[in-house]
Design an enzyme around this catalytic site. Sequence first.
Site, PDB file in Angstrom:
ATOM      1  N   PRO A   1      51.247  -0.157  29.024  1.00  0.00           N
ATOM      2  CA  PRO A   1      52.176  -1.286  29.061  1.00  0.00           C
ATOM      3  C   PRO A   1      52.462  -1.717  30.485  1.00  0.00           C
ATOM      4  O   PRO A   1      52.583  -0.894  31.389  1.00  0.00           O
ATOM      5  CB  PRO A   1      53.438  -0.749  28.378  1.00  0.00           C
ATOM      6  CG  PRO A   1      53.346   0.730  28.539  1.00  0.00           C
ATOM      7  CD  PRO A   1      51.883   1.040  28.454  1.00  0.00           C
ATOM      8  N   GLU A   2      52.558  -3.015  30.664  1.00  0.00           N
ATOM      9  CA  GLU A   2      52.914  -3.570  31.955  1.00  0.00           C
ATOM     10  C   GLU A   2      54.334  -4.114  31.863  1.00  0.00           C
ATOM     11  O   GLU A   2      55.006  -3.959  30.846  1.00  0.00           O
ATOM     12  CB  GLU A   2      51.892  -4.633  32.354  1.00  0.00           C
ATOM     13  CG  GLU A   2      50.470  -4.082  32.422  1.00  0.00           C
ATOM     14  CD  GLU A   2      49.428  -5.115  32.825  1.00  0.00           C
ATOM     15  OE1 GLU A   2      49.787  -6.083  33.520  1.00  0.00           O
ATOM     16  OE2 GLU A   2      48.252  -4.944  32.453  1.00  0.00           O
TER      17      GLU A   2
ATOM     18  N   LYS B   1      57.808  -0.168  35.212  1.00  0.00           N
ATOM     19  CA  LYS B   1      57.368   0.116  33.845  1.00  0.00           C
ATOM     20  C   LYS B   1      58.205   1.214  33.192  1.00  0.00           C
ATOM     21  O   LYS B   1      57.790   1.801  32.191  1.00  0.00           O
ATOM     22  CB  LYS B   1      55.892   0.515  33.850  1.00  0.00           C
ATOM     23  CG  LYS B   1      54.979  -0.533  34.475  1.00  0.00           C
ATOM     24  CD  LYS B   1      53.551  -0.045  34.604  1.00  0.00           C
ATOM     25  CE  LYS B   1      52.688  -1.044  35.369  1.00  0.00           C
ATOM     26  NZ  LYS B   1      51.287  -0.589  35.511  1.00  0.00           N
TER      27      LYS B   1
ATOM     28  N   ARG C   1      38.381  -0.556  37.265  1.00  0.00           N
ATOM     29  CA  ARG C   1      38.976  -1.384  36.217  1.00  0.00           C
ATOM     30  C   ARG C   1      38.196  -2.681  36.071  1.00  0.00           C
ATOM     31  O   ARG C   1      37.643  -3.200  37.038  1.00  0.00           O
ATOM     32  CB  ARG C   1      40.438  -1.707  36.547  1.00  0.00           C
ATOM     33  CG  ARG C   1      41.309  -0.481  36.708  1.00  0.00           C
ATOM     34  CD  ARG C   1      42.752  -0.874  36.858  1.00  0.00           C
ATOM     35  NE  ARG C   1      43.605   0.273  37.140  1.00  0.00           N
ATOM     36  CZ  ARG C   1      44.918   0.241  37.116  1.00  0.00           C
ATOM     37  NH1 ARG C   1      45.543  -0.884  36.820  1.00  0.00           N
ATOM     38  NH2 ARG C   1      45.623   1.316  37.383  1.00  0.00           N
TER      39      ARG C   1
END
EC number: 3.2.2.23
Length: 293
Positions: A2-3, A58, A283
């Site tokens: 989650p961001e 976060k 990434r």
Amino acid sequence: MPELPEVETVRRGLQPVMEGAKIVTAEARRGDLRFPFQPDFVKRLQGQTVRGLGRRAKYLLADLGSGDVLLMHLGMSGSFRVIKPEHEETPGEFHYPRGKDSVHDHVVFHMSSGADIVFNDPRRFGFMKIIGRGEIETEPHLKDLGPEPLGNEFDAAMLARACAGKKTSLKAALLDQRVVAGLGNIYVCEALFRAHLSPRRLAATLATRKGEPTDHAKRLVEAIHTVLNEAIRAGGSSLRDHRQTTGELGYFQHSFQVYDREGEPCRTDGCEGVVKRFVQNGRSTFWCPKCQR
């Protein structure tokens, strides 16, 4: 993982049932998640009123009446759901809807309102930890975090100062939580696209030789603000198909301009480019080589 928009959506989903309510009892149904629970974890929560529920990057922070703070992180697969007294289940909306099986319900808060707040985490990369209110600034998970991208202090001048002289790529700088807190791969790709900046561009180009912000920095900060606010309004991004029982939240993925759109046409008016993907620092990076410079 989650961001910021997903965690902020969780906070807003939990706030009405947590703030001002008392944790009558708490259950930790196993000895650990990513880290072991503190030996007195349940005892320190029992009977405590939640004075406020905040977010830092976060992380979620529940301010307790005792002077303690409950620090919570969703990890890779964590989610909260609220079970109301009439047995209506509603999500505390983080939208990777894995692990609704009760075998992965690892923590339960029984609130004075009669509602239960359940933390479900199949992969167990999330964690909860109780710290003193005075320990927030020195807590290892929090102490090195940069400014909040939606906070008043985050502007083009601040970003230029943080990136001045950096020889790393612009994308890598934005993912550095010491530069700005809460951004992750999805929203960095989206913000760079909207600012028309290449993820390969040197971070140092956000500042002039005198350390002043360039037009690139100004465009990027504006794009970050826009993307994050739009994502929060949409309930964050869900990368799997699902429906929530209380409404349609987690649909920002339908607004992606480049992320996960490899091979598709660029959505910039007049651009005939195609979205490309390459691996950057381990990434996937999505961008339009034609209009991002």
